[in-house]
Design a protein around this motif. Structure first.
Motif, PDB file in Angstrom:
ATOM      1  N   ILE A 120       0.848  -1.193   0.000  1.00  0.00           N
ATOM      2  CA  ILE A 120       0.000   0.000   0.000  1.00  0.00           C
ATOM      3  C   ILE A 120       0.884   1.244   0.000  1.00  0.00           C
ATOM      4  O   ILE A 120       0.593   2.224  -0.678  1.00  0.00           O
ATOM      5  CB  ILE A 120      -0.933   0.002   1.237  1.00  0.00           C
ATOM      6  CG1 ILE A 120      -1.926  -1.158   1.128  1.00  0.00           C
ATOM      7  CG2 ILE A 120      -1.667   1.325   1.365  1.00  0.00           C
ATOM      8  CD1 ILE A 120      -2.765  -1.382   2.370  1.00  0.00           C
ATOM      9  N   ILE A 121       1.979   1.191   0.742  1.00  0.00           N
ATOM     10  CA  ILE A 121       2.932   2.307   0.724  1.00  0.00           C
ATOM     11  C   ILE A 121       4.226   1.871   0.049  1.00  0.00           C
ATOM     12  O   ILE A 121       4.566   0.680   0.035  1.00  0.00           O
ATOM     13  CB  ILE A 121       3.241   2.847   2.147  1.00  0.00           C
ATOM     14  CG1 ILE A 121       3.836   1.749   3.057  1.00  0.00           C
ATOM     15  CG2 ILE A 121       2.004   3.424   2.797  1.00  0.00           C
ATOM     16  CD1 ILE A 121       4.322   2.262   4.404  1.00  0.00           C
ATOM     17  N   LEU A 122       4.908   2.842  -0.530  1.00  0.00           N
ATOM     18  CA  LEU A 122       6.171   2.541  -1.206  1.00  0.00           C
ATOM     19  C   LEU A 122       7.325   2.626  -0.221  1.00  0.00           C
ATOM     20  O   LEU A 122       8.219   1.799  -0.214  1.00  0.00           O
ATOM     21  CB  LEU A 122       6.385   3.537  -2.349  1.00  0.00           C
ATOM     22  CG  LEU A 122       5.287   3.483  -3.414  1.00  0.00           C
ATOM     23  CD1 LEU A 122       5.424   4.643  -4.384  1.00  0.00           C
ATOM     24  CD2 LEU A 122       5.335   2.147  -4.147  1.00  0.00           C
ATOM     25  N   ASP A 123       7.318   3.690   0.584  1.00  0.00           N
ATOM     26  CA  ASP A 123       8.292   3.793   1.658  1.00  0.00           C
ATOM     27  C   ASP A 123       7.784   4.820   2.664  1.00  0.00           C
ATOM     28  O   ASP A 123       6.758   5.465   2.435  1.00  0.00           O
ATOM     29  CB  ASP A 123       9.691   4.168   1.149  1.00  0.00           C
ATOM     30  CG  ASP A 123       9.661   5.465   0.376  1.00  0.00           C
ATOM     31  OD1 ASP A 123       9.120   6.460   0.894  1.00  0.00           O
ATOM     32  OD2 ASP A 123      10.170   5.486  -0.751  1.00  0.00           O
ATOM     33  N   GLY A 124       8.520   4.960   3.722  1.00  0.00           N
ATOM     34  CA  GLY A 124       8.071   5.903   4.744  1.00  0.00           C
ATOM     35  C   GLY A 124       9.016   5.906   5.916  1.00  0.00           C
ATOM     36  O   GLY A 124       9.885   5.034   6.026  1.00  0.00           O
ATOM     37  N   SER A 125       8.870   6.914   6.767  1.00  0.00           N
ATOM     38  CA  SER A 125       9.714   6.923   7.953  1.00  0.00           C
ATOM     39  C   SER A 125       8.954   7.524   9.136  1.00  0.00           C
ATOM     40  O   SER A 125       8.053   8.355   8.967  1.00  0.00           O
ATOM     41  CB  SER A 125      11.007   7.704   7.696  1.00  0.00           C
ATOM     42  OG  SER A 125      10.689   8.993   7.256  1.00  0.00           O
ATOM     43  N   ILE A 126       9.344   7.063  10.306  1.00  0.00           N
ATOM     44  CA  ILE A 126       8.767   7.578  11.543  1.00  0.00           C
ATOM     45  C   ILE A 126       9.735   8.607  12.107  1.00  0.00           C
ATOM     46  O   ILE A 126      10.943   8.368  12.151  1.00  0.00           O
ATOM     47  CB  ILE A 126       8.554   6.433  12.558  1.00  0.00           C
ATOM     48  CG1 ILE A 126       7.546   5.413  11.992  1.00  0.00           C
ATOM     49  CG2 ILE A 126       8.068   6.976  13.905  1.00  0.00           C
ATOM     50  CD1 ILE A 126       7.290   4.213  12.875  1.00  0.00           C
TER      51      ILE A 126
END
Lengths: 471, 471
Positions: free
Chosen positions: A305-311
């Motif tokens: 659903i997401i390609l990438d991400g960060s917290i």
């Protein structure tokens, strides 16, 4: 208005609360966007509800039109005069009236600035149910008059649903007062809900009791990249299921927003695809927040659903992530003159199509420099900003408005999710409301303000009792 | 009403939806408490909004009084005829109209039973924002007409604040329709909030869009003993701070309730002191729920706010704990005839004093067998039940009502937090609402229902336009 009217006002108010000086009036005659200008020659700044009642009683008797004004931060010209109405500013009614340490409710005069109210309740471990960009200037009375939205609606509900008490003055000086601040009260009609969101056209709000919420002790923020609007919907469903009670914001923006943030504000948004989503979770302790957010990201990644991400690793980075979202209006404004739309649909899926449709409609218009979509996905609320090189003529604006609002009408949405109707959207009210609903609004207006002195030319057209259907 | 009126109704409805049989009407003529009886000779059971509109149009033309009825589970006689009004039952309008998987909103016809709505949305991982004892019988339309309360208000807000769309038919057959189901919509007056909670006196609700919430995946329940009402307030403040977003219920009852549960239902309540508090936390995963609840108990024990307490070890024990709270009305009823009060105050601290005061006032009345206090502490909502050996005469009831409601009036509270006004509390409306508020209610009633055909004798006295101030 004659000199004898002013003399009456001077009897009701202290001399310093009757403003006739042109320079002092200048800022009150124009809204902060600069689009709406009035020519009022008198502003009254009452300090008590009784003074408001006395002022309105005289105005009604003499049929003097009145425009209520709070922090003057509205976006639709609802708080400034259209001609030479008398401005009644609530800015000097700014007392915190009461606070209940057990239930956490707070009673405020209309002129209390939102940020100050928030600071006050935070000293008691609570927070206001509303937060928005204008919090440093906007006043509680104006927030209520417009049922102001913002980023906390997703978790804490609309401001309307957090109002436990209200005091308002009708056009004839009658004071409606229900400041008991009860969480539950089913004793007849809830008239205060009619005043909330009526933009000062039914009564003038002087005080309210607001429900506050426990201030979160931990806040976690993530920034994610997705390659279609449909994927945002999937992520939102997943976030509701995985984060549930700790989910406190679910905002999105598109690639155009990213480009403008980079171009005008030198912000480097770590967004690798067409859409970015900012998710905030918050609650009473860190560990479950982090764990829930992390698990959401893992599942979303696994399901592609997401390609990438960060917290965000700390508060500073969380603020940076939020600054991307919060700086979008500024970045759009630096690109050129902005036509702003504030739209909502019941079913979230179709909402972004209007951005794509407008890009297509305006692709041959050389004056359009960018078309940007962003907003509160969880509330089904999209802000569409069209940045233009030059001030478009009225005819072109109208053509664009008809295209945008026409799409909203076809899909049963709202032409003003948060901002209200004011002057700006009055001609389009019937794009979101049926003739039957509008007819009822006129009847209610007639009941509350039979002489039509309250905020004339806002929400409902003053020219006819039937809606003045100009378009 | 003549035979030709019935013939018109038979043209609008199928023959089987026009009820004239006395046996069939019997259950509709009396409320479930048995206190309120009407003599209606006709019930109409429309299946579409258009039918409702056609029926009302004829009734208004002929000035035939109408009482709207849902599941007939109200406690104040609001849903049954006072004389021979025509009953319009919504029980055959029971379709789920729409459901949005992304936003989780659900559109329902008025006759959908609450429990069925909850079951429907739970299949999609959601829950209804409202839960109450009558859920197996009460209908969405009735819940909305009365702004029904219950145990979820603390966490999810009032039903009013979860209404995103409404369809209602006015006395003249006009259909007010705003079923767009928008989370945010600031386009003019929110008329639906006026209909919600008006108990069928302004318009007849035919459908609504309701906001649903993620169903919790884990629920933890604790039962605690405290030795004063003030301590409950301290525990509540602590629970809001420690459990915050997972707190989903905070109920309490007194020693009298414990005694009646033991005496009549053989329930052994592990309550060692004057008050018991039931705390429920719920959310998307078990561990943080348990940890937060446990920490709350540890701190409360350390601070000597609670004397002792236990956390339910499994779902079965949690149900047992809840059964104590839910069985109190039944236990009171087994003790004798019950005078029920449903009270709220803005500041929680003083609320229980009315129980003590009434014990003192009635200590020499041999017909009073017990006086019990319990309720939704977090909402400032107390149920006061006075069990009596025999049916008191009207004069004694009145004396007791005046004492109870008098205390509420002195302290600025609500004489009906959840139950509404109906017939039962109509004479006391002015104990909670000002003359100005009541005058406005009459004006609104006149606007929506100028012939006064809708639910006559409920909420507002039909006899005068000034409030019929009998006490």
């Amino acid at each position: 208005m004659t000199a004898s009217d002013v003399a009456v006002f001077r009897q009701i108010l202290d001399a310093k609360d009757v403003i006739e000086d042109e320079a002092d009036l200048a800022g009150m005659n124009v809204d902060w966007t600069g689009r709406f200008k009035g020519e009022s020659r008198l502003a009254l700044m009452p300090r008590t509800t009784e003074q408001v009642a006395d002022l309105l009683r005289h105005c009604q008797k003499r049929k003097l039109a009145v425009v209520p004004q709070g922090g003057n931060t509205g976006l639709v010209g609802g708080g400034v005069p259209i001609r030479d109405e008398i401005i009644v500013s609530l800015g000097r009614m700014k007392k915190v009236l009461d606070h209940d340490p057990v239930t956490g409710t707070v009673a405020l005069e209309a002129g209390v600035i939102l940020e100050r109210a928030d600071q006050f309740v935070r000293e008691h471990g609570r927070m206001m149910p509303i937060d928005l960009g204008a919090k440093g200037s906007c006043m509680i009375g104006g927030c209520l008059a417009t049922n102001a939205g913002g980023i906390r609606v997703l978790r804490y509900g609309s401001l309307r649903s957090n109002v436990l008490g209200l005091q308002a003055v009708c056009a004839d000086g009658t004071v409606l007062d229900n400041m008991r601040g009860l969480q539950k009260d089913n004793t007849g009609y809830d008239w205060k809900q009619l005043i909330v969101g009526s933009e000062g056209t039914l009564a003038l709000i002087t005080a309210a009791v607001i429900k506050t919420w426990p201030a979160p002790k931990d806040i976690q923020v993530a920034l994610l990249s997705l390659d279609s609007y449909e994927q945002i919907g999937k992520l939102y469903s997943l976030a509701q299921s995985e984060c549930a009670e700790v989910l406190s914001a679910f905002e999105f923006w598109d690639e155009s927003a990213k480009g403008l943030l980079q171009k005008h504000l030198k912000l480097k948004v770590p967004q690798t695809s067409q859409f970015a989503v900012l998710i905030e979770v918050s609650g009473s302790e860190k560990e479950p927040n982090s764990e829930k957010l992390l698990r959401l990201l893992e599942i979303a990644m696994e399901k592609e659903i997401i390609l990438d991400g960060s917290i965000a690793q700390d508060e500073t980075q969380a603020k940076v992530f939020w600054s991307f979202r919060e700086s979008i209006p500024e970045a759009c404004a630096k690109e050129g003159l902005v036509l702003k739309f504030d739209l909502s649909l019941g079913r979230s899926q179709a909402l972004y199509s209007i951005v794509e449709r407008m890009r297509d409609n305006l692709k041959n218009d050389a004056t359009v420099s960018s078309i940007t979509g962003y907003g509160h996905f969880g509330d089904g609320n999209l802000h569409l900003n069209i940045s233009m090189d030059q001030l478009p003529d009225r005819e072109k604006v109208l053509r664009i408005e008809k295209q945008v609002f026409g799409y909203i009408r076809e899909n049963g949405g709202s032409i003003s999710a948060e901002h209200g109707i004011g002057q700006a959207k009055m001609p389009f009210l019937h794009y979101s409301r049926s003739d039957t609903e509008i007819a009822l609004m006129y009847q209610l207006k007639g009941l509350f303000d039979p002489s039509g002195i309250l905020n004339i030319g806002k929400v409902l057209s003053p020219k006819t009792t039937k809606y003045f259907n100009v378009y």
